[in-house]
Design a protein around this motif. Sequence first.
Motif, PDB file in Angstrom:
ATOM      1  N   ALA A   6     -30.018  -6.636  12.961  1.00  0.00           N
ATOM      2  CA  ALA A   6     -30.082  -6.691  11.499  1.00  0.00           C
ATOM      3  C   ALA A   6     -31.379  -6.085  10.970  1.00  0.00           C
ATOM      4  O   ALA A   6     -31.410  -5.535   9.874  1.00  0.00           O
ATOM      5  CB  ALA A   6     -29.943  -8.136  11.027  1.00  0.00           C
ATOM      6  N   ARG A   7     -32.437  -6.165  11.763  1.00  0.00           N
ATOM      7  CA  ARG A   7     -33.752  -5.715  11.298  1.00  0.00           C
ATOM      8  C   ARG A   7     -34.187  -4.367  11.849  1.00  0.00           C
ATOM      9  O   ARG A   7     -35.177  -3.807  11.400  1.00  0.00           O
ATOM     10  CB  ARG A   7     -34.793  -6.763  11.678  1.00  0.00           C
ATOM     11  N   THR A   8     -33.467  -3.853  12.847  1.00  0.00           N
ATOM     12  CA  THR A   8     -33.881  -2.629  13.518  1.00  0.00           C
ATOM     13  C   THR A   8     -32.723  -1.638  13.547  1.00  0.00           C
ATOM     14  O   THR A   8     -31.607  -1.996  13.888  1.00  0.00           O
ATOM     15  CB  THR A   8     -34.315  -2.946  14.972  1.00  0.00           C
ATOM     16  N   SER A   9     -33.016  -0.390  13.227  1.00  0.00           N
ATOM     17  CA  SER A   9     -31.958   0.628  13.226  1.00  0.00           C
ATOM     18  C   SER A   9     -31.607   1.032  14.652  1.00  0.00           C
ATOM     19  O   SER A   9     -32.399   0.857  15.591  1.00  0.00           O
ATOM     20  CB  SER A   9     -32.419   1.864  12.449  1.00  0.00           C
ATOM     21  N   SER A  10     -30.429   1.592  14.789  1.00  0.00           N
ATOM     22  CA  SER A  10     -29.981   2.106  16.087  1.00  0.00           C
ATOM     23  C   SER A  10     -30.956   3.173  16.597  1.00  0.00           C
ATOM     24  O   SER A  10     -31.283   3.213  17.774  1.00  0.00           O
ATOM     25  CB  SER A  10     -28.583   2.698  15.942  1.00  0.00           C
ATOM     26  N   ARG A  11     -31.413   3.999  15.685  1.00  0.00           N
ATOM     27  CA  ARG A  11     -32.344   5.061  16.073  1.00  0.00           C
ATOM     28  C   ARG A  11     -33.641   4.485  16.643  1.00  0.00           C
ATOM     29  O   ARG A  11     -34.143   4.943  17.656  1.00  0.00           O
ATOM     30  CB  ARG A  11     -32.653   5.944  14.860  1.00  0.00           C
ATOM     31  N   GLU A  12     -34.180   3.457  15.987  1.00  0.00           N
ATOM     32  CA  GLU A  12     -35.427   2.870  16.471  1.00  0.00           C
ATOM     33  C   GLU A  12     -35.238   2.219  17.843  1.00  0.00           C
ATOM     34  O   GLU A  12     -36.075   2.365  18.727  1.00  0.00           O
ATOM     35  CB  GLU A  12     -35.974   1.847  15.488  1.00  0.00           C
ATOM     36  N   ILE A  13     -34.134   1.515  18.034  1.00  0.00           N
ATOM     37  CA  ILE A  13     -33.863   0.895  19.331  1.00  0.00           C
ATOM     38  C   ILE A  13     -33.740   1.970  20.407  1.00  0.00           C
ATOM     39  O   ILE A  13     -34.288   1.843  21.503  1.00  0.00           O
ATOM     40  CB  ILE A  13     -32.594   0.026  19.276  1.00  0.00           C
ATOM     41  N   MET A  77     -28.086   8.530  24.720  1.00  0.00           N
ATOM     42  CA  MET A  77     -26.940   8.832  23.865  1.00  0.00           C
ATOM     43  C   MET A  77     -25.878   7.727  23.958  1.00  0.00           C
ATOM     44  O   MET A  77     -25.279   7.343  22.956  1.00  0.00           O
ATOM     45  CB  MET A  77     -26.336  10.189  24.220  1.00  0.00           C
ATOM     46  N   LYS A  78     -25.643   7.183  25.151  1.00  0.00           N
ATOM     47  CA  LYS A  78     -24.685   6.082  25.319  1.00  0.00           C
ATOM     48  C   LYS A  78     -25.152   4.852  24.536  1.00  0.00           C
ATOM     49  O   LYS A  78     -24.361   4.192  23.860  1.00  0.00           O
ATOM     50  CB  LYS A  78     -24.528   5.721  26.794  1.00  0.00           C
ATOM     51  N   ALA A  79     -26.442   4.547  24.658  1.00  0.00           N
ATOM     52  CA  ALA A  79     -26.981   3.387  23.932  1.00  0.00           C
ATOM     53  C   ALA A  79     -26.887   3.603  22.430  1.00  0.00           C
ATOM     54  O   ALA A  79     -26.525   2.693  21.682  1.00  0.00           O
ATOM     55  CB  ALA A  79     -28.432   3.136  24.348  1.00  0.00           C
ATOM     56  N   ASN A  80     -27.206   4.799  21.985  1.00  0.00           N
ATOM     57  CA  ASN A  80     -27.132   5.124  20.564  1.00  0.00           C
ATOM     58  C   ASN A  80     -25.704   4.938  20.050  1.00  0.00           C
ATOM     59  O   ASN A  80     -25.479   4.317  19.013  1.00  0.00           O
ATOM     60  CB  ASN A  80     -27.606   6.564  20.340  1.00  0.00           C
ATOM     61  N   GLY A  85     -24.899   4.299  16.352  1.00  0.00           N
ATOM     62  CA  GLY A  85     -25.654   5.451  15.881  1.00  0.00           C
ATOM     63  C   GLY A  85     -24.824   6.721  15.915  1.00  0.00           C
ATOM     64  O   GLY A  85     -23.751   6.771  16.506  1.00  0.00           O
ATOM     65  N   THR A  86     -25.314   7.732  15.260  1.00  0.00           N
ATOM     66  CA  THR A  86     -24.645   9.033  15.251  1.00  0.00           C
ATOM     67  C   THR A  86     -25.616  10.077  15.753  1.00  0.00           C
ATOM     68  O   THR A  86     -26.824   9.829  15.876  1.00  0.00           O
ATOM     69  CB  THR A  86     -24.176   9.408  13.835  1.00  0.00           C
ATOM     70  N   TYR A  87     -25.093  11.266  16.004  1.00  0.00           N
ATOM     71  CA  TYR A  87     -25.915  12.338  16.535  1.00  0.00           C
ATOM     72  C   TYR A  87     -25.607  13.623  15.769  1.00  0.00           C
ATOM     73  O   TYR A  87     -24.462  13.997  15.590  1.00  0.00           O
ATOM     74  CB  TYR A  87     -25.598  12.544  18.029  1.00  0.00           C
ATOM     75  N   ARG A  88     -26.662  14.241  15.290  1.00  0.00           N
ATOM     76  CA  ARG A  88     -26.543  15.527  14.616  1.00  0.00           C
ATOM     77  C   ARG A  88     -27.386  16.535  15.357  1.00  0.00           C
ATOM     78  O   ARG A  88     -28.548  16.288  15.662  1.00  0.00           O
ATOM     79  CB  ARG A  88     -27.067  15.460  13.186  1.00  0.00           C
ATOM     80  N   ARG A  89     -26.815  17.680  15.631  1.00  0.00           N
ATOM     81  CA  ARG A  89     -27.585  18.746  16.279  1.00  0.00           C
ATOM     82  C   ARG A  89     -28.486  19.403  15.229  1.00  0.00           C
ATOM     83  O   ARG A  89     -28.105  19.593  14.094  1.00  0.00           O
ATOM     84  CB  ARG A  89     -26.669  19.813  16.857  1.00  0.00           C
ATOM     85  N   ALA A  90     -29.697  19.748  15.669  1.00  0.00           N
ATOM     86  CA  ALA A  90     -30.619  20.455  14.767  1.00  0.00           C
ATOM     87  C   ALA A  90     -30.065  21.842  14.496  1.00  0.00           C
ATOM     88  O   ALA A  90     -29.536  22.499  15.383  1.00  0.00           O
ATOM     89  CB  ALA A  90     -31.998  20.550  15.401  1.00  0.00           C
ATOM     90  N   GLU A  91     -30.173  22.263  13.264  1.00  0.00           N
ATOM     91  CA  GLU A  91     -29.631  23.592  12.900  1.00  0.00           C
ATOM     92  C   GLU A  91     -30.688  24.634  12.865  1.00  0.00           C
ATOM     93  O   GLU A  91     -31.812  24.462  12.741  1.00  0.00           O
ATOM     94  CB  GLU A  91     -28.936  23.474  11.551  1.00  0.00           C
TER      95      GLU A  91
END
Length: 91
Positions: A6-13, A77-80, A85-91
């Motif tokens: 609840a307090r931490t984003s998927s990205r931070e974890i 990536m599996k944990a995300n 979480g989602t994943y976006r490739r850098a453009e």
Amino acid sequence: MSELLARTSSREITEWMAYERVTGPLDIRLRTEISAGIVAATVANSNGSKRRAKPSDFLPTWFKRKKTVEEIWQDVMKANTALGGTYRRAE
């Protein structure tokens, strides 16, 4: 766990998980095992062991195999994904 999520984003974890893989365990109990391995190797070497002992000789098996960068990235990536979480490739 629910409070953490609840307090931490998927990205931070995910970032903390990656950091831990690079720097070693954050849990003080696990770091203590590494310290104990250093002490055990020192004692073994000071008592005339026939072969030179290394701290890794005394560590639990989960510390022995090093993962490749690709394996670490796949784990992140599996944990995300597992945490929503989602994943976006850098453009």
